[in-house]
Structure formats: structure tokens, C-alpha cells
Design an enzyme around this catalytic site. Structure first.
Site, PDB file in Angstrom:
ATOM      1  N   HIS A  55     -15.010  73.267 -13.401  1.00  0.00           N
ATOM      2  CA  HIS A  55     -15.487  72.645 -14.635  1.00  0.00           C
ATOM      3  C   HIS A  55     -14.428  72.712 -15.736  1.00  0.00           C
ATOM      4  O   HIS A  55     -14.041  73.798 -16.167  1.00  0.00           O
ATOM      5  CB  HIS A  55     -16.761  73.366 -15.083  1.00  0.00           C
ATOM      6  CG  HIS A  55     -17.461  72.732 -16.218  1.00  0.00           C
ATOM      7  ND1 HIS A  55     -18.263  73.442 -17.080  1.00  0.00           N
ATOM      8  CD2 HIS A  55     -17.511  71.451 -16.632  1.00  0.00           C
ATOM      9  CE1 HIS A  55     -18.772  72.628 -17.993  1.00  0.00           C
ATOM     10  NE2 HIS A  55     -18.328  71.411 -17.747  1.00  0.00           N
ATOM     11  N   HIS A  97     -13.279  67.768 -24.250  1.00  0.00           N
ATOM     12  CA  HIS A  97     -14.731  67.827 -24.100  1.00  0.00           C
ATOM     13  C   HIS A  97     -15.459  67.522 -25.398  1.00  0.00           C
ATOM     14  O   HIS A  97     -16.331  66.653 -25.449  1.00  0.00           O
ATOM     15  CB  HIS A  97     -15.163  69.200 -23.585  1.00  0.00           C
ATOM     16  CG  HIS A  97     -16.651  69.346 -23.485  1.00  0.00           C
ATOM     17  ND1 HIS A  97     -17.416  69.815 -24.525  1.00  0.00           N
ATOM     18  CD2 HIS A  97     -17.503  69.068 -22.467  1.00  0.00           C
ATOM     19  CE1 HIS A  97     -18.692  69.815 -24.170  1.00  0.00           C
ATOM     20  NE2 HIS A  97     -18.770  69.375 -22.920  1.00  0.00           N
TER      21      HIS A  97
END
Length: 293
Positions: A55, A97
Site C-alpha cells: 500500500h 495520496h
């Protein structure tokens, strides 16, 4: 998605032994359990285990969504990497992100009058000046926010596989087409990549459908846990439904697996939010194809 974190024993291998799960199948972790074995030689998946997707790269070991995180995943033999793509003020795709630069860069210090430091309010040249690693640790000071181009090239160099998330694409009109163009320009739409090295995903269902229309050969995924009665429509243009594991049941997962996606294969489930030992055992027992950790 919430970033997972892993801390493996300094001796090289640490195991979590759980009922009904072989000790060789699960590696111990700080706040979760992940299918496989982590040793001094890197991650080795158990036979029949879900794929392990790093991730934002190996974000326990290097600053998230940086080239250092890609290399950290590669060093640990993690083939799959998940990342997030956004767009700068002057139209350059960058890997980040958050919608803002404040948490993972020194934007506040370098540009003190530019609050709230939104990615979309900075040019690519300005973002290229930022330190995206110092917050994580001194040895990563000077690590940069990578462009999507640089990220794809590093992934290719490492022979890794990419789960690419279009982050808040409705904020960036035309982002789907731009990402597809960049994938094509960098060679990621050839047969070898689209067969087993690339998935494009998003929470935006309409945007996933657009990617499929623009490049039907690319595998796509919808993030979230949609109602079962929506799955058949989504299967027309999505190959995966990727939910938080804590929000879905065995019945829901079975309903996903009964459907076939646009490429004729059963829909897959890549789950995230795997936060405890029970979650890891759940993933093993339900036939989930991937864990984003």
C-alpha cells in the site's frame, strides 16, 4: 485507505500462529497479519495465498508513494505496489495520496503563504522542490514527490506490478484519458503489462467505466463495497471489486465471485482495511485474491 504498517522480527522471520491457519502461511505484523512469510530474503507467499499488494509502496519502511517506497517493496520481493495519482496546477500527473501536500512534504515551510497546500494549486516545478521524505526519517530527506512517469519507469525497472488508483478524479476533469495516454506512452499498455502487471482502480464508478471505454484491455477495479444488486452492472466494465474487509460478508464475497468481468474471468476481490489477526484468517478462508496492506 488507511495505511497498514508492518514490523518484522530482527532475527529474520516471525510467525503468527492462529487456529486453523498453518504457521507457514501467515507472517507476524505490528497491527495485522499478512499471508506469507517475511524473512531476510524478503516476502514469500504461501501456496494459494492472496496476493500481497504494498500500500503506497512498502510504506512501513520508506515514505509512502515515493520511489524509495517502490524500491523498499522490491527489496522485500513484493511484486505488487499500490499508488495514488493526482494532478498539478499545470496538468502534470504526480503520485500523492492526500489532496494536500502538508502531511507528507515540507510544503508549509517552503510555501508558508499557500495554505491549504492543495496539490492542484501547485505547479509541477514547485512540487518538484518539496522534500517528501524528511518527515519519515532523516535518511530519506530530499526524497521527491514522483511524477507518474518516473513512478512507472521505476516500477518497470524493478519488474513490479501496479495497482494504480485515480485519486479524486472528479476534481481533475479528463484525468482518466490523461492517465491512459501516459500508460500508453510509457509502454504499460502492451500485452505483457495489461495481462498481469496493471490494474486501474477508483472509488469513482463512472471514472472506472471511462477507463474501460478508453482502453478496454486494461483490468479495472471499483473501490468500496457496493450493494449486491449493483454488481452485475459493474461487472460489465470492472474486473475487481475492492472493499474494506471489515465491511463485507462471506455472502457478499461469494456474490462477487459468481460474476464474470469484461475479460471473461470471475471478478476478483482485493481487500483493504485488514487490521487484525481475525481479518487475515478471514481473507484466507474466503478465497480473496489480494490484500492491500
Amino acid at each position: 485507505m488507511v495505511r497498514g504498517s508492518m514490523r518484522f522480527a530482527a532475527a529474520g522471520v516471525a510467525f503468527l500462529v492462529a487456529a486453523a491457519v498453518p504457521s507457514s502461511a501467515v507472517a507476524a505484523a505490528e497491527d495485522g497479519a499478512f499471508v506469507g512469510v517475511m524473512s531476510g530474503e524478503g516476502y514469500r507467499p504461501a501456496v494459494g495465498a492472496p496476493r500481497m499488494i504494498a500500500h503506497r509502496g512498502a510504506s512501513r519502511y520508506a515514505p509512502e508513494n515515493t520511489l524509495a517506497a517502490v524500491d523498499a517493496a522490491h527489496a522485500r520481493k513484493l511484486l505488487w505496489v499500490e499508488n495514488d495519482v493526482q494532478r498539478t496546477k499545470d496538468g502534470v500527473l504526480v503520485v500523492m495520496h492526500d489532496a494536500t501536500l502538508a502531511r507528507t512534504t515540507n510544503a508549509e515551510k517552503l510555501f508558508p503563504r499557500r495554505a491549504p497546500w492543495r496539490v492542484a494549486d501547485f505547479t509541477a516545478a514547485e512540487i518538484a522542490r518539496l522534500d517528501a521524505g524528511g518527515w519519515f526519517g532523516k535518511r530519506f530527506a530530499g526524497e521527491r514527490v514522483p511524477t507518474l512517469t518516473a513512478f512507472l519507469r521505476r516500477m518497470d525497472h524493478n519488474r513490479q506490478r501496479l495497482l494504480l488508483e485515480l485519486k479524486t478524479p472528479l476534481r481533475y476533469p479528463g484525468m482518466e484519458a490523461q492517465v491512459v495516454r501516459e500508460l500508453r506512452r510509457t509502454g504499460w499498455l502492451d500485452r505483457a503489462h495489461v495481462r498481469n502487471r496493471l490494474v486501474v482502480q477508483s472509488f469513482c464508478v463512472r471514472c472506472v467505466e471511462t477507463v474501460h471505454r478508453l482502453s478496454p484491455q486494461v483490468r479495472t477495479g471499483i473501490l468500496g463495497a457496493p450493494a449486491v444488486d449493483r454488481l452485475a452492472r459493474y461487472a460489465r466494465f470492472a474486473d475487481q471489486i475492492n472493499p474494506p474487509l471489515s465491511k463485507v460478508s462471506s455472502r457478499w464475497i461469494a456474490a462477487v465471485h459468481r460474476l464474470r468481468g469484461p475479460h471473461g474471468r470471475p471478478l476478483e476481490v482485493y481487500a483493504w482495511d485488514v487490521g487484525n489477526r481475525a481479518g487475515a484468517r478471514l481473507a484466507l478462508g474466503r478465497g480473496i485474491e489480494g490484500l492491500i496492506v
